[in-house]
Enzyme design. Structure first.
Site, PDB file in Angstrom:
ATOM      1  CD1 TRP A   1      46.047 -38.878 -11.439  1.00  0.00           C
ATOM      2  CD2 TRP A   1      45.622 -39.689  -9.401  1.00  0.00           C
ATOM      3  NE1 TRP A   1      46.695 -40.087 -11.316  1.00  0.00           N
ATOM      4  CE2 TRP A   1      46.457 -40.605 -10.074  1.00  0.00           C
ATOM      5  CE3 TRP A   1      45.212 -39.996  -8.095  1.00  0.00           C
ATOM      6  CZ2 TRP A   1      46.885 -41.803  -9.500  1.00  0.00           C
ATOM      7  CZ3 TRP A   1      45.642 -41.187  -7.517  1.00  0.00           C
ATOM      8  CH2 TRP A   1      46.469 -42.071  -8.213  1.00  0.00           C
TER       9      TRP A   1
ATOM     10  CG  ASP B   1      47.843 -33.786  -7.391  1.00  0.00           C
ATOM     11  OD1 ASP B   1      49.078 -33.911  -7.357  1.00  0.00           O
ATOM     12  OD2 ASP B   1      47.055 -34.752  -7.507  1.00  0.00           O
TER      13      ASP B   1
ATOM     14  CE  LYS C   1      52.739 -40.770 -10.094  1.00  0.00           C
ATOM     15  NZ  LYS C   1      51.533 -40.001  -9.842  1.00  0.00           N
TER      16      LYS C   1
END
Ligand SMILES: *Cc1c(COP(=O)(O)O)cnc(C)c1O
Length: 360
Positions: A102, A172, A196
């Site tokens: 990511w 993040d 999530k």
């Protein structure tokens, strides 16, 4: 009805009581005669639903008053672009710490809007540890330092908050948001997709220090200009109203469980149990440095990869979902977000033991 043991990485398990509450209120929300999905976001009662969600999120994270809490769309992937468009200001470059897939995506996207420097990154593409803070090469003139506290695919998590001097720290938090207490005042900006650990997909939460906003690049779309979003209470256009509402119910559920300290204790217990079993059983292994292992996404491989299919098929029959590793890395991954119970982890370990007995 039977609920499966859900180890999905995202969208992922939600607390069953929240789902029941949403179901009970689905057709007629508190005597309004309509579903939350059918309400105007500009009218009561939705305004109250939205404001309560923000208040509860602020309370969970003890967000200081000089931070805005924004409810946006576009996912964390959208933020990869939106962050540099908003935070470049009078600077020319930003520093990125890359500890997984990511972080790599974040850097690739940000490069369209600002010059990016890689301040730290392990050698090669086997993301299995976090480079020591002393090895980072930070630029004191950077617009911000970006990192990924939990890498969802590699299963690598920071158990510390980097000190980066006066440069704003941007994180993040998509896959470990609300999994433990954090000190928001150490960050310039935090962002996280809801799907999530906080709610259904479609909502992206941003927590940003006020002095950093108001200087978006001219080309920044209005709906992604943090200042305009803040000035309009995240309702510059139609927000992801249902996702915001369900996430608000999840915030209340976390508060009722004892807040983020209780979530952290639970997440520590679950992940400790699974890592302890994996480390003690030669048939399974986890490639991540012990100090950097994720409490949210536990990746593991079988001693013989040709048994992966049998492992997954047996897991499905035994009532487990979502154990297949990310397509780019293979192997297995068990995501242990807040709504995944200790009982689910115990059952998974029992299944893993039985699989070794029959296939090991
Ligand atoms: C899932 C994830 C993303 C991507 O999120 P989208 O909401 O699908 O854009 C980004 N970063 C991390 C750490 C993630 O876990």
């Amino acid at each position: 009805m039977s609920r499966i043991f859900n180890f999905n990485a995202g969208p992922a398990a939600l607390p069953q009581t929240v789902l029941e509450e949403v179901r009970d209120d689905l057709l007629d929300w508190h005597g309004s005669g309509m579903s939350v999905m059918e309400m105007s976001h500009r009218a009561e009662p939705y305004k109250t639903i939205a404001a309560e969600a923000e208040a509860d999120l602020r309370s969970l994270l003890a967000v200081p008053d000089n931070y805005k809490v924004l409810f946006m769309q576009g996912g964390a992937t959208g933020q990869f672009a939106v962050v540099p468009m908003n935070l470049r200001r009078d600077k020319t470059s930003a520093d990125y710490v890359v500890t997984g897939a990511w972080g790599k995506k974040a850097i690739d996207e940000a490069g369209k809007y600002i010059a990016v420097r890689t301040a730290a990154r392990p050698e090669g593409d086997a993301f299995n540890h976090i480079p020591a803070r002393e090895s980072w090469t930070l630029d004191p003139g950077a617009a911000y330092v970006h990192y990924t506290p939990n890498e969802t695919i590699g299963g690598v998590e920071f158990h510390w908050t980097p000190e980066v001097g006066d440069v704003p720290l941007v994180a993040d938090f998509s896959s470990n948001f609300l999994s433990r207490p954090i000190d928001v005042s150490k960050f310039g900006l935090i962002y996280a997709g809801a799907q999530k650990n906080a709610g259904p997909a479609g909502l992206t939460m941003v927590i940003v220090r006020e002095d950093l906003i108001g200087q978006a690049q001219a080309a920044c779309p209005r709906i992604f200009d943090y200042q305009l979003v803040a000035d309009n209470d995240s309702m510059l256009n139609t927000p992801p109203a249902f996702s915001w509402y369900v996430s608000g119910r999840v915030f209340k559920w976390i508060l009722a469980q004892g807040g983020l300290a209780a979530m952290e204790a639970l997440n520590q217990r679950k992940s400790d149990a699974l890592y302890t079993y994996i480390d003690g059983e030669a048939f399974y292994s986890n490639p991540v440095a012990v100090t950097d292992r994720s409490r949210m996404n536990v990746v593991f491989t079988l001693a013989d990869a040709s048994l992966d299919k049998a492992f997954l098929a047996g897991a499905q029959d035994a009532g487990f979902a979502g154990l297949k590793g990310h397509r780019t890395v293979g192997g297995m991954r068990a995501s242990l977000y807040n709504a995944t119970s200790q009982a689910a982890v115990t059952a998974l370990i029992d299944y893993m033991k039985e699989f070794v007995r029959t296939h090991g």
